[in-house]
Design a protein around this motif. Structure first.
Motif, short mmCIF file in Angstrom:
data_model
loop_
_atom_site.label_atom_id
_atom_site.label_comp_id
_atom_site.label_asym_id
_atom_site.label_seq_id
_atom_site.Cartn_x
_atom_site.Cartn_y
_atom_site.Cartn_z
N PRO A 1 0.82 -1.22 0.00
CA PRO A 1 0.00 0.00 0.00
C PRO A 1 0.85 1.26 0.00
O PRO A 1 1.92 1.32 0.60
N LYS A 2 0.34 2.29 -0.70
CA LYS A 2 0.97 3.60 -0.70
C LYS A 2 0.30 4.55 0.28
O LYS A 2 0.80 5.64 0.53
N SER A 3 -0.87 4.16 0.79
CA SER A 3 -1.56 4.96 1.79
C SER A 3 -2.49 4.03 2.57
O SER A 3 -2.66 2.87 2.21
N ASP A 4 -3.09 4.55 3.61
CA ASP A 4 -4.02 3.75 4.42
C ASP A 4 -5.46 4.15 4.12
O ASP A 4 -6.35 4.01 4.95
N SER A 5 -5.70 4.65 2.90
CA SER A 5 -7.03 5.12 2.52
C SER A 5 -7.36 4.66 1.11
O SER A 5 -6.47 4.50 0.26
N LEU A 6 -8.65 4.45 0.86
CA LEU A 6 -9.16 4.18 -0.49
C LEU A 6 -10.16 5.27 -0.89
O LEU A 6 -11.10 5.02 -1.64
N ALA A 7 -9.93 6.48 -0.41
CA ALA A 7 -10.91 7.55 -0.58
C ALA A 7 -11.26 7.79 -2.04
O ALA A 7 -12.42 8.05 -2.39
N GLU A 8 -10.26 7.71 -2.94
CA GLU A 8 -10.53 7.99 -4.35
C GLU A 8 -11.38 6.91 -5.00
O GLU A 8 -11.95 7.13 -6.08
N CYS A 9 -11.48 5.76 -4.36
CA CYS A 9 -12.29 4.67 -4.90
C CYS A 9 -13.73 4.70 -4.39
O CYS A 9 -14.63 4.10 -5.01
N GLU A 10 -13.96 5.38 -3.29
CA GLU A 10 -15.27 5.35 -2.63
C GLU A 10 -16.43 5.76 -3.53
O GLU A 10 -17.50 5.15 -3.46
N PRO A 11 -16.28 6.76 -4.41
CA PRO A 11 -17.43 7.15 -5.24
C PRO A 11 -17.92 6.06 -6.18
O PRO A 11 -19.02 6.18 -6.74
N PHE A 12 -17.13 5.01 -6.34
CA PHE A 12 -17.47 3.98 -7.32
C PHE A 12 -17.83 2.64 -6.67
O PHE A 12 -17.96 1.63 -7.36
N TYR A 13 -17.98 2.63 -5.35
CA TYR A 13 -18.28 1.36 -4.67
C TYR A 13 -19.59 0.74 -5.16
O TYR A 13 -19.75 -0.48 -5.11
N GLN A 14 -20.52 1.56 -5.64
CA GLN A 14 -21.78 1.00 -6.10
C GLN A 14 -21.61 0.09 -7.31
O GLN A 14 -22.48 -0.71 -7.64
N ASN A 15 -20.47 0.20 -7.99
CA ASN A 15 -20.19 -0.66 -9.15
C ASN A 15 -19.56 -1.99 -8.77
O ASN A 15 -19.37 -2.85 -9.63
N VAL A 16 -19.21 -2.15 -7.50
CA VAL A 16 -18.47 -3.34 -7.06
C VAL A 16 -19.43 -4.39 -6.53
O VAL A 16 -20.14 -4.17 -5.53
N LEU B 1 -5.86 -4.58 5.68
CA LEU B 1 -6.26 -3.18 5.79
C LEU B 1 -7.42 -2.87 4.84
O LEU B 1 -8.43 -2.27 5.23
N PHE B 2 -7.29 -3.28 3.58
CA PHE B 2 -8.33 -2.98 2.61
C PHE B 2 -9.63 -3.71 2.96
O PHE B 2 -10.72 -3.20 2.71
N GLY B 3 -9.49 -4.92 3.51
CA GLY B 3 -10.68 -5.63 3.94
C GLY B 3 -11.46 -4.86 4.99
O GLY B 3 -12.70 -4.78 4.94
N GLN B 4 -10.74 -4.24 5.92
CA GLN B 4 -11.40 -3.42 6.95
C GLN B 4 -12.04 -2.18 6.35
O GLN B 4 -13.16 -1.80 6.71
N LEU B 5 -11.35 -1.53 5.41
CA LEU B 5 -11.87 -0.31 4.80
C LEU B 5 -13.13 -0.58 3.98
O LEU B 5 -14.01 0.27 3.89
N LEU B 6 -13.22 -1.77 3.40
CA LEU B 6 -14.33 -2.09 2.51
C LEU B 6 -15.49 -2.80 3.20
O LEU B 6 -16.58 -2.88 2.63
N ALA B 7 -15.26 -3.31 4.40
CA ALA B 7 -16.22 -4.22 5.03
C ALA B 7 -17.62 -3.66 5.15
O ALA B 7 -18.60 -4.40 5.01
N ASP B 8 -17.75 -2.37 5.37
CA ASP B 8 -19.08 -1.78 5.54
C ASP B 8 -19.72 -1.34 4.23
O ASP B 8 -20.82 -0.78 4.23
N HIS B 9 -19.02 -1.60 3.11
CA HIS B 9 -19.49 -1.08 1.82
C HIS B 9 -19.79 -2.17 0.79
O HIS B 9 -20.78 -2.09 0.07
N VAL B 10 -18.91 -3.17 0.70
CA VAL B 10 -19.08 -4.24 -0.29
C VAL B 10 -18.67 -5.57 0.34
O VAL B 10 -17.87 -5.60 1.29
N PRO B 11 -19.20 -6.70 -0.15
CA PRO B 11 -18.73 -8.00 0.33
C PRO B 11 -17.24 -8.17 -0.01
O PRO B 11 -16.79 -7.78 -1.09
#
Length: 444
Positions: free
Chosen positions: A339-354, A366-376
Motif C-alpha cells: 500500500p501507498k496509503s491507508d485510505s481508499l478515498a478515491e475509490c469510494e465514489p465507485f463502490y456502487q459498481n463493485v 487493511l483494505f478488507g477493513q476499509l471495505l467491510a461496511d461497503h461491499v462484500p
C-alpha cells in the motif's frame, strides 16, 4: 541513436547502466564525449569498459566534469551522489536533459511532454497513435518504450512524444516542449519529496521550461493542477494556455480501449495535444476508435461465459484505481499489494459498481477493513485464489477487474509481472471451466 556535436569533447560521469543509462553511454560515446561509468553490477561495467573509464563517481574527482548523468530511479533526496555533486560543483542531469541539449542538431521537429500522476502512459501512447494514424512521423519515449536517446532521429516534421515522470523532470533543466500537458496531480512517490507540495512543484516545473509561443494544457480540476494553471496565468509568460478540465467529447462507447471516466479525460487531453499540433477531428476521431491501449492498463485480457477479464495492474495507487471502477457497472474487484496509503478515498465514489472485492497481498487486511461496511469482501492473499473465487462468483455481463491500488513489490518484481500473473490465472480458470460455478451450484 541520437547523437550530437553538443557533447563532443565534454566529460560526463554516468551512474547506473540499466536501459536509460546504457542508452546515454552509447549516445555520448558516439558523440565524442569522454566518459566515466559505474553500475553495481560487474557484468554491466565490463560490457562498457572499452568506451568509458570504469570508476565509482562517489570515489572519483569529478571537478571539471560537465555533468553527472543518473537514472531517474536514483533517489536524489537520499543518495550520496547529490552531496558529491555539490562538493565537486557538477550538475546532475538525466537522459531527457541530454535529449534537450541534442535537439539543435536534429532535423526540424516538435516535442510533446506529458506528465501527471495517472494516465501518462495511456495518453502518451494515444497521442503517438493519433499522430501515426495521421501520417505524422513520431516516436514515443521517456518513461515509456525505448530510451529516447537510443531511438533513430525523426525526419523533418516529426514529433517526439515524451512521457515524463516527476523524477525525470527533476533531472531536466532545458526541455522546451512545443506542447506540455499536465494530466492530474494526486499524492504519490512521497518518499522522494519533502511533502505533497514538493511533488506537485516537480510536476509543474515542466511549464517553467516552456517557451512563450508554445502550448500548455491542463486536464484536471484537482487542486494542485488548478494551482499550477493559475500560476502560469499569473505570470502571463506563455501565450497558449488550454484548460480541458470541463471539456467533453462525444463517442466514447465507440472507443473499446478507452472506457471509464479516466480514459475519457485522457482522450480529451490527447485530442487537445494533437489539435495544438494541427491535427483535425477527421484525423483524430478514427484513431480513438482504432487505439488498442497498453498492456496492464485497462487491458481486456479475455472474455468467457459472458464474463470480461480486465488487467489494470498498472493502477498502483487509489487515484488510478478509482476511475477504473467507474468503467463498468458490475465489477468483481481484485485489489491489494504494497500500500501507498491507508485510505481508499478515491475509490469510494465507485463502490456502487463493485459486486464483490477480493483482497491480496500485504494490504489485504487493511483494505478488507476499509471495505467491510461497503461491499462484500473475500480475503484471498494470492492472485490465483482471487481470480478463482471471482470467476466462480461472476455472472454473464459482469467484469473481473485487477486494479490493485497498490505497488506490486510485496509479491512481484513490478506491475508487469503482477499483470502477467493475472493473465495466467485467467487462462487457468477459463480452461478449467470455473466461471459461474458458485452461481450454478446455488441455482441447481
Amino acid at each position: 541513436m541520437i547523437v550530437s556535436p553538443a557533447f563532443a569533447g565534454k566529460r560526463y560521469a554516468i551512474l547506473g547502466l540499466a536501459r536509460s543509462g546504457m542508452a546515454v553511454l552509447e549516445s555520448l560515446h558516439a558523440s565524442g564525449a569522454e566518459l566515466l561509468a559505474w553500475d553495481n553490477r560487474e557484468e554491466l561495467r565490463d560490457s562498457v569498459a572499452d568506451k568509458a573509464l570504469i570508476a565509482d563517481p562517489l570515489e572519483s574527482d569529478l571537478s571539471g566534469y560537465d555533468a553527472i548523468v543518473v537514472s531517474p530511479g536514483v533517489p536524489l533526496n537520499t543518495h550520496p551522489i547529490s552531496q558529491k555533486a555539490r562538493l565537486d560543483g557538477v550538475p546532475i542531469v538525466g537522459d531527457i536533459e541530454l535529449f534537450a541539449r541534442a535537439r539543435s542538431a536534429l532535423p526540424p521537429h516538435r516535442v510533446v511532454g506529458i506528465t501527471g500522476t495517472n494516465g501518462k502512459s495511456t495518453t502518451t501512447a494515444l497521442v503517438h497513435h493519433i499522430l501515426i494514424s495521421a501520417g505524422v512521423p513520431a516516436v514515443m519515449g521517456g518513461n515509456i518504450g525505448l530510451p529516447i536517446l537510443s531511438q533513430e532521429p525523426l525526419p523533418a516534421g516529426g514529433v517526439y512524444v515524451l512521457e515524463l515522470s516527476s523524477y525525470q523532470i527533476d533531472l531536466t533543466e532545458s526541455l522546451d516542449c512545443d506542447v506540455a500537458l499536465l494530466l492530474n496531480i494526486s499524492p504519490d512517490h512521497l518518499d522522494r519529496y519533502d511533502d505533497f507540495d514538493g511533488y506537485a512543484a516537480s510536476k509543474a516545473r515542466l511549464f517553467d521550461m516552456l517557451g512563450a509561443h508554445h502550448t500548455a494544457i491542463f486536464a484536471s480540476a484537482d487542486d494542485k493542477s488548478r494551482l499550477a494553471l493559475q500560476g502560469l496565468l499569473d505570470l502571463a509568460r506563455v501565450e497558449g494556455i488550454v484548460d480541458t478540465a470541463s471539456r467533453n467529447i462525444a463517442g466514447q462507447p465507440d472507443w473499446p480501449s478507452l472506457q471509464g471516466p479516466h480514459n475519457l479525460q485522457n482522450a480529451i487531453a490527447a485530442v487537445a495535444v494533437v489539435e495544438a499540433l494541427g491535427i483535425a477531428e477527421a484525423q483524430w476521431r478514427p484513431a480513438l476508435e482504432s487505439f488498442t491501449g497498453l498492456p496492464h492498463r485497462m487491458e481486456r485480457v479475455a472474455e468467457s461465459g459472458g464474463v470480461l477479464f480486465v488487467n489494470d495492474s498498472k493502477a498502483t495507487n487509489p487515484a488510478s484505481t478509482g476511475p477504473a471502477l467507474g468503467a463498468y457497472p458490475k465489477i468483481h474487484w481484485i485489489l491489494g499489494g504494497l500500500p501507498k496509503s491507508d485510505s481508499l478515498a478515491e475509490c469510494e465514489p465507485f463502490y456502487q459498481n463493485v459486486v464483490r472485492a477480493y483482497t491480496i497481498g500485504e494490504a489485504g487486511p487493511l483494505f478488507g477493513q476499509l471495505l467491510a461496511d461497503h461491499v462484500p469482501v473475500e480475503p484471498c492473499e494470492m492472485i490465483l485464489t482471487a481470480v478463482q473465487r471471482a470467476a466462480a462468483n461472476a455472472r454473464p455481463s459482469e467484469v473481473i477487474l485487477l486494479s490493485p491500488a497498490c505497488a506490486s513489490f510485496d509479491q512481484f518484481r513490478d506491475f508487469e509481472a503482477r499483470g502477467n500473473c493475472f493473465r495466467c490465472a485467467v487462462q487457468s480458470v477459463i480452461e478449467s471451466g470455473m466461471i459461474g460455478t458458485e452461481g450454478a451450484e446455488a441455482t441447481g
